[in-house]
Design a protein around this motif. Sequence first.
Motif, mmCIF file in Angstrom:
data_model
loop_
_atom_site.group_PDB
_atom_site.id
_atom_site.type_symbol
_atom_site.label_atom_id
_atom_site.label_comp_id
_atom_site.label_asym_id
_atom_site.label_seq_id
_atom_site.Cartn_x
_atom_site.Cartn_y
_atom_site.Cartn_z
ATOM 1 N N PHE A 140 0.799 -1.222 0.000
ATOM 2 C CA PHE A 140 0.000 0.000 0.000
ATOM 3 C C PHE A 140 0.836 1.278 0.000
ATOM 4 C CE2 PHE A 140 -3.129 -2.864 2.105
ATOM 5 C CZ PHE A 140 -4.071 -2.823 1.083
ATOM 6 N N ASN A 141 2.158 1.193 -0.012
ATOM 7 C CA ASN A 141 2.964 2.407 0.106
ATOM 8 C C ASN A 141 2.548 3.517 -0.855
ATOM 9 O OD1 ASN A 141 4.501 1.852 2.325
ATOM 10 N ND2 ASN A 141 6.227 1.025 1.168
ATOM 11 N N PRO A 142 2.393 3.254 -2.151
ATOM 12 C CA PRO A 142 1.986 4.348 -3.050
ATOM 13 C C PRO A 142 0.609 4.898 -2.692
ATOM 14 C CG PRO A 142 2.838 2.499 -4.315
ATOM 15 C CD PRO A 142 2.697 2.032 -2.887
ATOM 16 N N LEU A 143 -0.322 4.032 -2.341
ATOM 17 C CA LEU A 143 -1.663 4.477 -1.980
ATOM 18 C C LEU A 143 -1.633 5.272 -0.676
ATOM 19 C CD1 LEU A 143 -4.723 4.530 -2.321
ATOM 20 C CD2 LEU A 143 -4.810 2.342 -1.129
ATOM 21 N N LEU A 144 -0.982 4.750 0.339
ATOM 22 C CA LEU A 144 -0.918 5.443 1.632
ATOM 23 C C LEU A 144 -0.251 6.801 1.486
ATOM 24 C CD1 LEU A 144 -0.004 2.482 3.995
ATOM 25 C CD2 LEU A 144 -2.165 3.723 3.921
ATOM 26 N N ALA A 145 0.799 6.856 0.698
ATOM 27 C CA ALA A 145 1.520 8.119 0.502
ATOM 28 C C ALA A 145 0.676 9.145 -0.251
ATOM 29 C CB ALA A 145 2.827 7.864 -0.246
ATOM 30 N N ALA A 146 -0.246 8.682 -1.097
ATOM 31 C CA ALA A 146 -1.059 9.597 -1.903
ATOM 32 C C ALA A 146 -2.297 10.109 -1.175
ATOM 33 C CB ALA A 146 -1.489 8.902 -3.193
ATOM 34 N N LEU A 147 -2.679 9.456 -0.086
ATOM 35 C CA LEU A 147 -3.894 9.858 0.619
ATOM 36 C C LEU A 147 -3.671 11.098 1.467
ATOM 37 C CD1 LEU A 147 -5.181 6.365 1.801
ATOM 38 C CD2 LEU A 147 -6.177 7.827 0.034
#
Length: 181
Positions: A140-147
């Motif tokens: 989830f790193n890209p998703l978590l970073a984008a939220l």
Amino acid sequence: MDVLSDVLRAVRLTGAIYFDVDASSPWVGESPGTAEIAAAIMPEAEHIISFHAVMSGSCWAALGDDSVPPVRLNAGDVVVFPGGVPNVLSSSPGARGEPNMAMYYRPIDEHLPFAVIHGGRGDERTRFICGYLGCDARPFNPLLAALPAILCARKARRWKQLGYRPLSAGAGRGWQRAGGR
């Protein structure tokens, strides 16, 4: 099993509702960042997301650093802090307190959620639950970073006002745009 269950199992998503709070005005509840309490509440999780759901009444949600304006929450609304930042719920915007670090532990001989009665015994009451979602951070790193630091999901009736309708029972639970897919 369905696809969603398979995905959730693959990323080891876990969760717990920790607090069931009955608050009377004036009140403030300040939560520490999840990194500070991770070892005590979900030691097996790589990343912890905190959330609060307003069951009745209303309140304000804010980031602990006041970097964005407070958000008004009403019954049925859920606020999520994907990055696990310190946050505040209160009966009035701008109210601040200190987190009670002794409240954050994994019970051995008690059951969750912990019932909490909080506040100043005023007439305005709010009931909300506080919980945590633990997940593997790597997929989830890209998703978590984008939220954003704070997300708010509004009560379902607001979805209806936007032209969405509930999915039929056979199609699962959720909302679909009227006339669309």
